[in-house]
Design a protein around this motif. Structure first.
Motif, PDB file in Angstrom:
ATOM      1  N   GLU A 165       8.077  14.897  15.265  1.00  7.60           N
ATOM      2  CA  GLU A 165       9.704  13.426  14.822  1.00  7.60           C
ATOM      3  C   GLU A 165      10.032  13.339  13.493  1.00  7.60           C
ATOM      4  O   GLU A 165       9.240  12.798  13.083  1.00  7.60           O
ATOM      5  CB  GLU A 165       9.411  12.570  15.688  1.00  7.60           C
ATOM      6  CG  GLU A 165      10.291  11.774  16.556  1.00  7.60           C
ATOM      7  CD  GLU A 165      10.644  11.249  17.010  1.00  7.60           C
ATOM      8  OE1 GLU A 165      12.404  10.173  17.761  1.00  7.60           O
ATOM      9  OE2 GLU A 165       9.724  10.540  18.229  1.00  7.60           O
ATOM     10  N   PHE A 166      12.039  13.507  13.687  1.00 12.18           N
ATOM     11  CA  PHE A 166      11.677  13.174  12.142  1.00 12.18           C
ATOM     12  C   PHE A 166      13.448  12.790  12.310  1.00 12.18           C
ATOM     13  O   PHE A 166      13.995  13.000  13.458  1.00 12.18           O
ATOM     14  CB  PHE A 166      12.399  14.486  11.009  1.00 12.18           C
ATOM     15  CG  PHE A 166      11.273  14.787  10.706  1.00 12.18           C
ATOM     16  CD1 PHE A 166      10.625  14.771   9.468  1.00 12.18           C
ATOM     17  CD2 PHE A 166      10.560  16.525  11.165  1.00 12.18           C
ATOM     18  CE1 PHE A 166       9.078  15.657   9.616  1.00 12.18           C
ATOM     19  CE2 PHE A 166       9.411  16.805  11.945  1.00 12.18           C
ATOM     20  CZ  PHE A 166       8.629  16.640  10.375  1.00 12.18           C
ATOM     21  N   PRO A 167      14.131  12.040  11.688  1.00  9.43           N
ATOM     22  CA  PRO A 167      15.453  10.810  11.530  1.00  9.43           C
ATOM     23  C   PRO A 167      16.052  12.468  11.591  1.00  9.43           C
ATOM     24  O   PRO A 167      16.327  13.099  11.459  1.00  9.43           O
ATOM     25  CB  PRO A 167      15.384  10.159  10.520  1.00  9.43           C
ATOM     26  CG  PRO A 167      13.968   9.920  10.213  1.00  9.43           C
ATOM     27  CD  PRO A 167      13.151  10.820  10.885  1.00  9.43           C
ATOM     28  N   ALA A 168      17.121  11.827  12.910  1.00  9.16           N
ATOM     29  CA  ALA A 168      18.390  12.992  12.747  1.00  9.16           C
ATOM     30  C   ALA A 168      18.862  13.291  11.789  1.00  9.16           C
ATOM     31  O   ALA A 168      19.994  14.017  11.476  1.00  9.16           O
ATOM     32  CB  ALA A 168      19.573  11.886  14.058  1.00  9.16           C
ATOM     33  N   SER A 169      19.296  12.583  10.241  1.00  5.90           N
ATOM     34  CA  SER A 169      19.438  12.378   9.739  1.00  5.90           C
ATOM     35  C   SER A 169      19.277  13.401   8.308  1.00  5.90           C
ATOM     36  O   SER A 169      20.140  13.451   7.752  1.00  5.90           O
ATOM     37  CB  SER A 169      20.266  11.111   9.017  1.00  5.90           C
ATOM     38  OG  SER A 169      18.125  10.548   8.193  1.00  5.90           O
ATOM     39  N   VAL A 170      17.940  13.804   9.118  1.00  4.88           N
ATOM     40  CA  VAL A 170      17.262  14.704   8.057  1.00  4.88           C
ATOM     41  C   VAL A 170      18.198  15.808   7.946  1.00  4.88           C
ATOM     42  O   VAL A 170      18.715  16.799   6.981  1.00  4.88           O
ATOM     43  CB  VAL A 170      15.825  15.311   8.020  1.00  4.88           C
ATOM     44  CG1 VAL A 170      15.139  16.421   7.569  1.00  4.88           C
ATOM     45  CG2 VAL A 170      15.102  13.600   8.663  1.00  4.88           C
ATOM     46  N   GLY A 171      19.068  16.153   8.909  1.00  3.72           N
ATOM     47  CA  GLY A 171      19.988  17.059   9.287  1.00  3.72           C
ATOM     48  C   GLY A 171      19.635  18.746   9.004  1.00  3.72           C
ATOM     49  O   GLY A 171      19.219  19.388  10.200  1.00  3.72           O
ATOM     50  N   GLU A 172      19.814  19.036   8.064  1.00  3.61           N
ATOM     51  CA  GLU A 172      19.942  20.251   7.486  1.00  3.61           C
ATOM     52  C   GLU A 172      18.387  20.983   7.828  1.00  3.61           C
ATOM     53  O   GLU A 172      17.348  20.688   7.856  1.00  3.61           O
ATOM     54  CB  GLU A 172      20.072  20.208   5.987  1.00  3.61           C
ATOM     55  CG  GLU A 172      21.342  19.558   5.469  1.00  3.61           C
ATOM     56  CD  GLU A 172      22.409  20.954   6.144  1.00  3.61           C
ATOM     57  OE1 GLU A 172      22.048  21.840   5.901  1.00  3.61           O
ATOM     58  OE2 GLU A 172      23.398  20.330   5.688  1.00  3.61           O
ATOM     59  N   ALA A 173      18.280  22.526   7.963  1.00  5.84           N
ATOM     60  CA  ALA A 173      17.232  23.223   8.580  1.00  5.84           C
ATOM     61  C   ALA A 173      16.281  23.247   7.958  1.00  5.84           C
ATOM     62  O   ALA A 173      15.476  22.844   8.114  1.00  5.84           O
ATOM     63  CB  ALA A 173      18.205  24.359   9.067  1.00  5.84           C
ATOM     64  N   ASP A 174      16.813  23.620   6.258  1.00  5.78           N
ATOM     65  CA  ASP A 174      15.486  23.817   5.081  1.00  5.78           C
ATOM     66  C   ASP A 174      15.466  22.560   4.956  1.00  5.78           C
ATOM     67  O   ASP A 174      13.860  22.550   4.564  1.00  5.78           O
ATOM     68  CB  ASP A 174      16.756  24.137   3.580  1.00  5.78           C
ATOM     69  CG  ASP A 174      17.238  25.325   4.060  1.00  5.78           C
ATOM     70  OD1 ASP A 174      16.636  26.657   4.705  1.00  5.78           O
ATOM     71  OD2 ASP A 174      18.074  25.935   3.861  1.00  5.78           O
ATOM     72  N   THR A 175      15.787  21.455   4.993  1.00  6.45           N
ATOM     73  CA  THR A 175      15.424  19.874   4.882  1.00  6.45           C
ATOM     74  C   THR A 175      14.366  20.039   5.855  1.00  6.45           C
ATOM     75  O   THR A 175      13.326  19.062   5.549  1.00  6.45           O
ATOM     76  CB  THR A 175      16.468  18.928   4.755  1.00  6.45           C
ATOM     77  OG1 THR A 175      17.362  19.322   4.303  1.00  6.45           O
ATOM     78  CG2 THR A 175      15.631  17.340   4.198  1.00  6.45           C
ATOM     79  N   LEU A 176      14.606  20.412   7.334  1.00 10.62           N
ATOM     80  CA  LEU A 176      13.584  19.693   8.751  1.00 10.62           C
ATOM     81  C   LEU A 176      12.085  20.813   7.958  1.00 10.62           C
ATOM     82  O   LEU A 176      10.633  20.190   8.697  1.00 10.62           O
ATOM     83  CB  LEU A 176      14.225  20.218   9.459  1.00 10.62           C
ATOM     84  CG  LEU A 176      14.891  19.335  10.293  1.00 10.62           C
ATOM     85  CD1 LEU A 176      15.096  20.020  11.734  1.00 10.62           C
ATOM     86  CD2 LEU A 176      13.906  18.273  10.614  1.00 10.62           C
ATOM     87  N   ARG A 177      12.397  22.655   7.848  1.00  8.24           N
ATOM     88  CA  ARG A 177      11.497  22.663   7.260  1.00  8.24           C
ATOM     89  C   ARG A 177      10.169  22.614   6.676  1.00  8.24           C
ATOM     90  O   ARG A 177       9.055  22.762   6.287  1.00  8.24           O
ATOM     91  CB  ARG A 177      11.946  24.317   7.402  1.00  8.24           C
ATOM     92  CG  ARG A 177      10.789  25.814   7.505  1.00  8.24           C
ATOM     93  CD  ARG A 177      11.648  27.102   7.777  1.00  8.24           C
ATOM     94  NE  ARG A 177      10.665  27.820   7.354  1.00  8.24           N
ATOM     95  CZ  ARG A 177       9.720  27.900   9.176  1.00  8.24           C
ATOM     96  NH1 ARG A 177      10.213  27.818   9.920  1.00  8.24           N
ATOM     97  NH2 ARG A 177       8.970  29.021   8.737  1.00  8.24           N
TER      98      ARG A 177
END
Length: 446
Positions: free
Chosen positions: A82-94
């Motif tokens: 689980e990550f904050p929704a503010s992370v947003g970008e797909a590259d950032t999540l990955r």
């Protein structure tokens, strides 16, 4: 909605067998084209596996289709992050997931394949759940090599729980929690999907009557589900009948006769539809990708044939419409002349009628004079006429004579009269004369 039919092959590895489903999607409808089970496949040698698989695909004309593979859950691991929704970008999540893979995996980083997938957060959502799948290379590489040696298109691979979650989401959405229970020979594997999270379980054993309820109970506790009535339950597997499980009817055509096809169908859906659980553990550089450009001539030819058919269909109505327009314009051009001809024809008809009426009057006058002349000639002395009428070649006279019968006979014997008849009875007046009234037809004179 797809306007071009797409077909995908899904393969589920379950125990010692392979389950193969061929699924087609077109115009919002899905249809199971075929379902096969290759029993004892995992007991074959690598060479025999390649020959057997290639022969099966060639026999059923599947070699040109992309294949997606669903691996048993015990061959890898699945984790939800689980990550904050503010992370947003797909590259950032990955990138954030990549930093945690080493802690999540019991294997070294250079010994694994991994992938992550997620559903974009809803509007106003505060977090996003990322589903991560990890599998050792030693597990997946032999299957990649197997499909290459059989010259088949292995395009994707996923773990069973992720594949099932993808299938459930595609079929029924994510509003209601769903529990999938696979009762196989020697084990029970299950997954429960609730609020975008996956809860999985694997229990070995042969007593399905005990394993299935125990697995379901443990999954419900993990997901904090109080009653099975809150769930959509999907059951399948080779031992599902032994456990008394009734397979659920899937919302696709022609699937009623394939009780154990759910896992393979979910694998096939990986190549047809998207969801927040759609993952692919095969690295991009190792995926078999067919060149779609080679289909361009086929689609172009199909489009040309469609256009030709449409042209042939509308050609005749178009020609008739064009011909009707030309005729209408010519009629409009001739309308003044036609009106003039019609007026002249009307005047001519009126003149003909007047001439005919005049001719009737003239002939009537001639016949009237001829009748009077004949009467003055043939009536005997002692006969007086008191009235004379002539209409439509019918003469009516009344008068007195010494013998009315002789007058009727004289008129009948005349050459221009016929059908002479008394119109009333003969009476005798005070002077001894017969009073009579005679009607006769005047013959037309040539």
């Amino acid at each position: 909605m797809k306007i071009v039919p797409q077909t995908s092959v899904g393969i589920e590895i379950a125990g010692q067998e392979l389950r193969i489903a061929v699924l087609r999607e077109f115009a919002g409808r899905r249809r199971l084209l075929r379902f096969d089970v290759l029993t004892g496949f995992l007991g074959f040698s690598e060479e025999d596996r390649a020959l057997y698989l290639a022969a099966h695909f060639k026999k059923h004309k599947l070699t040109s289709l992309n294949v997606h593979l669903a691996l048993p859950g015990t061959w890898g691991i699945t984790r939800d992050l689980e990550f904050p929704a503010s992370v947003g970008e797909a590259d950032t999540l990955r990138s954030a997931v990549a930093l945690q893979i080493e802690n999540l995996s019991p294997w070294a980083l250079d010994e694994i394949y991994w992938d992550c997938t997620w559903e974009p957060p809803a509007k106003g959502g505060t977090s996003v759940v990322v589903h991560t799948g990890i599998v050792p290379r030693s597990v997946l590489d032999p299957w990649i090599a197997l499909f290459r040696s059989a010259r088949l298109a292995l395009t994707g691979a996923s773990l069973s729980s992720l594949s099932w979650a993808h299938g459930v989401t595609v079929f029924w959405g994510k509003e209601r929690p769903a529990m999938i229970v696979a009762a196989e020979n020697g084990y029970v594997e299950g997954a429960l999907i609730r609020e975008g999270r996956i809860y999985g379980i694997h229990m070995p054993g042969a007593d399905m009557a005990q394993l299935v309820p125990a697995s379901a109970s443990q999954l419900m506790r993990a997901a904090r589900i109080d009653s099975v009535d809150q769930l959509r339950v999907v059951t399948h597997g080779a031992a599902s009948a032994d456990a008394g499980l009734v397979p659920m009817e899937l919302p696709i055509e022609a699937s009623s006769g394939a009780a154990n096809s759910f896992g393979a169908i979910c694998a096939a859906l990986l190549g047809l539809s998207g969801s927040g659980f759609r993952s692919n553990l095969i690295p991009t550089q190792l995926r078999y990708q067919r060149n779609r450009l080679q289909l361009v001539p086929t689609y172009a030819l199909a489009g040309a044939l469609v256009m030709l058919g449409v042209f042939a269909w509308i050609r005749e109505p178009y020609q008739q419409l064009a011909y009707a327009d030309r005729v209408q314009s010519q009629v409009q051009g001739l309308a003044p002349s036609l009106r003039s001809v019609a007026d002249e024809e009307g005047q001519l008809n009126r003149l003909v009628e007047r001439l005919r009426a005049l001719d009737v009057v003239m002939h009537s006058r001639d016949s009237n004079l001829e009748a009077l002349r004949e009467l003055t000639r043939i009536l005997p002395p002692g006969t007086w006429l008191m009235s004379y009428q002539y209409q439509d070649r019918t003469m009516t006279i009344s008068g007195a004579s010494d013998s009315a019968a002789s007058v009727q006979k004289i008129i009948e014997d005349s050459g221009i009269f016929r059908d002479a008849q008394f119109t009333s009875s003969i009476t005798r007046d005070q002077y001894g004369k017969d009073r009579f009234s005679i009607r006769a037809t005047v013959e037309a004179q040539q």
